[in-house]
Design an enzyme around this catalytic site. Structure first.
Site, PDB file in Angstrom:
ATOM      1  N   ARG A  29      23.615  67.195  41.789  1.00 38.01           N
ATOM      2  CA  ARG A  29      23.499  65.746  41.637  1.00 38.01           C
ATOM      3  C   ARG A  29      23.961  65.053  42.924  1.00 38.01           C
ATOM      4  NH1 ARG A  29      20.305  65.243  37.159  1.00 38.01           N
ATOM      5  NH2 ARG A  29      21.065  66.629  35.503  1.00 38.01           N
ATOM      6  N   GLY A  39      12.949  62.352  64.216  1.00 40.56           N
ATOM      7  CA  GLY A  39      12.219  63.075  65.243  1.00 40.56           C
ATOM      8  C   GLY A  39      12.731  62.616  66.587  1.00 40.56           C
ATOM      9  N   GLU A  91       9.238  65.756  55.952  1.00 39.43           N
ATOM     10  CA  GLU A  91      10.527  65.176  55.587  1.00 39.43           C
ATOM     11  C   GLU A  91      11.630  66.140  56.018  1.00 39.43           C
ATOM     12  OE1 GLU A  91      10.226  62.882  51.487  1.00 39.43           O
ATOM     13  OE2 GLU A  91       9.144  64.772  51.382  1.00 39.43           O
ATOM     14  N   LEU A 224      26.810  71.084  76.947  1.00 36.76           N
ATOM     15  CA  LEU A 224      27.779  72.138  76.642  1.00 36.76           C
ATOM     16  C   LEU A 224      28.441  71.929  75.281  1.00 36.76           C
ATOM     17  CD1 LEU A 224      29.466  72.303  80.167  1.00 36.76           C
ATOM     18  CD2 LEU A 224      27.678  73.806  79.271  1.00 36.76           C
ATOM     19  N   GLY A 228      31.315  69.263  76.727  1.00 35.93           N
ATOM     20  CA  GLY A 228      30.845  68.211  77.609  1.00 35.93           C
ATOM     21  C   GLY A 228      29.450  68.465  78.137  1.00 35.93           C
ATOM     22  N   VAL A 251      24.060  64.508  63.395  1.00 36.60           N
ATOM     23  CA  VAL A 251      22.628  64.228  63.423  1.00 36.60           C
ATOM     24  C   VAL A 251      22.317  63.174  64.491  1.00 36.60           C
ATOM     25  CG1 VAL A 251      20.654  63.381  62.109  1.00 36.60           C
ATOM     26  CG2 VAL A 251      22.371  64.802  60.990  1.00 36.60           C
ATOM     27  N   ASP A 255      19.855  63.095  70.795  1.00 41.37           N
ATOM     28  CA  ASP A 255      18.862  62.050  71.064  1.00 41.37           C
ATOM     29  C   ASP A 255      19.534  60.791  71.587  1.00 41.37           C
ATOM     30  OD1 ASP A 255      16.865  63.735  70.042  1.00 41.37           O
ATOM     31  OD2 ASP A 255      17.193  63.021  68.000  1.00 41.37           O
ATOM     32  N   MET A 285      27.381  58.192  68.445  1.00 41.36           N
ATOM     33  CA  MET A 285      26.527  58.635  67.340  1.00 41.36           C
ATOM     34  C   MET A 285      27.271  59.569  66.401  1.00 41.36           C
ATOM     35  SD  MET A 285      23.389  57.934  66.499  1.00 41.36           S
ATOM     36  CE  MET A 285      21.858  58.501  65.765  1.00 41.36           C
ATOM     37  N   GLY A 290      25.442  60.281  58.505  1.00 38.61           N
ATOM     38  CA  GLY A 290      24.066  60.719  58.328  1.00 38.61           C
ATOM     39  C   GLY A 290      23.189  60.387  59.520  1.00 38.61           C
TER      40      GLY A 290
END
Length: 328
Positions: A29, A39, A91, A224, A228, A251, A255, A285, A290
């Site tokens: 759940r 992406g 997805e 690295l 770093g 995540v 990027d 980030m 998430g």
């Protein structure tokens, strides 16, 4: 500001949720899901907008999932050029386990693109990049796309006069032959690329410089991880420590780092300052849950602290790599 185009061959609808514990064979759940366009190139374009730059995201879009991604991208105010394909866009699922703090990431392969769709997409990239100064090629290739597709993109974009930045992995990375301005491999990817262990920093610099001497690229920014990053050119090498921050989710950190570097480069900053801004964006980030984007105030604060030397770095008090800036 110079135009920036990002290329995402294998976009995804990123779904993030949480549960107390992932248990095999049982119904798990989950909490309220978060949905974001994902992406590599799409993430870069989204972070660039947070940083205050505009970029056009180019990607294939298939089925209702592709249309959902287009809606989300439009809602965020990111310019885009999409190509409708027959297969359904993939997805990806991230599950945060609240009892342990562990994170599980399930990544699907993506739709199979036909040769006609690949050719049409390359034409779309060419059109979008006609007035761009930087083209960021980031992420994996979907099934059916040859490993050297990104090299074809670099060839086309190079003829247009834009600088190409590549962040990919596996065969798509190893098939690069030339015409690239900057590549951002991980240490594992560079080991696979060179066929050597690269256990000490001098070997890592030499491995990165080998790609430059061979004409693959002009700049290598070697990631690295927690240690770093290394900036290597034909005449320069410089180490950048990672910033010690509480990690909420990994995540999109890579990027975000690419977005920060391209932001600096597009504003004509030095390579060193651009990489420093990229490290700051990547650290920011890590603090967001998430697939949520980094916060501009965090990026600016980390960059300021890295610049004046006050940032809490992971190498503080430890044996950081002794890499110098050099003109050789």
């Amino acid at each position: 500001m110079p135009g920036i185009v990002t290329v995402t061959m294998n976009p995804a609808l990123d779904i993030t949720t949480s549960t107390s514990m992932v248990v095999p064979t049982s119904k798990v759940r989950c909490g309220e899901p978060r949905r974001d366009p994902g992406g590599g190139g799409l993430n870069v374009a989204r972070v660039l907008r947070v940083l205050g730059a505009s970029a056009t995201a180019v990607f294939p879009s298939g089925g209702h999932i592709g249309r959902a991604i287009e809606d989300l991208v439009a809602t965020e105010g990111v310019a885009m050029r999409s190509l409708t394909i027959r297969g359904s866009t993939r997805e990806s699922l991230t599950i945060n386990e609240t009892e342990t703090g562990l994170q599980y990431r399930f990544v699907l392969p993506g739709p199979r693109m036909t040769s006609m769709e690949q050719a049409a997409f390359l034409d779309l990239v060419t059109e979008a990049a006609s007035e761009a100064s930087y083209v960021v090629v980031s992420g994996s290739l979907p099934p059916g796309v040859p490993d050297d597709f990104y090299q074809h993109v670099a060839d086309v974009v190079g003829e247009l006069g834009a600088r190409v930045v590549v962040d990919t992995s596996g065969p798509a990375l190893r098939q690069l032959r030339g015409g690239v301005f900057l590549v951002k491999p991980s240490i594992r990817e560079l080991r696979e690329w060179t066929g050597r262990k690269l256990q000490v920093v001098d070997d890592q610099v030499a491995g990165a410089r080998e790609l430059i001497v061979r004409g693959v690229c002009a700049v290598v920014v070697l990631s690295l991880g927690a240690e770093g990053a290394l900036l290597v050119t034909r005449h320069q090498e410089e180490y950048f420590p990672s910033i010690d921050v509480p990690v909420v989710s990994g995540v999109g950190a890579g990027d975000s780092m690419v977005a920060g570097m391209v932001y600096g480069l597009a504003h004509r900053w030095s390579l060193s300052d651009s990489v420093r801004y990229g490290v700051s964006a990547g650290a920011a980030m890590l603090q967001t849950p998430g697939t949520a984007l980094c916060r501009l105030e965090d990026v600016k604060r980390f960059y300021s602290e890295l610049t004046d030397g006050s940032a809490p770095t992971r190498s503080s008090g430890s044996s950081a790599p002794a890499v110098r800036r050099a003109d050789r």
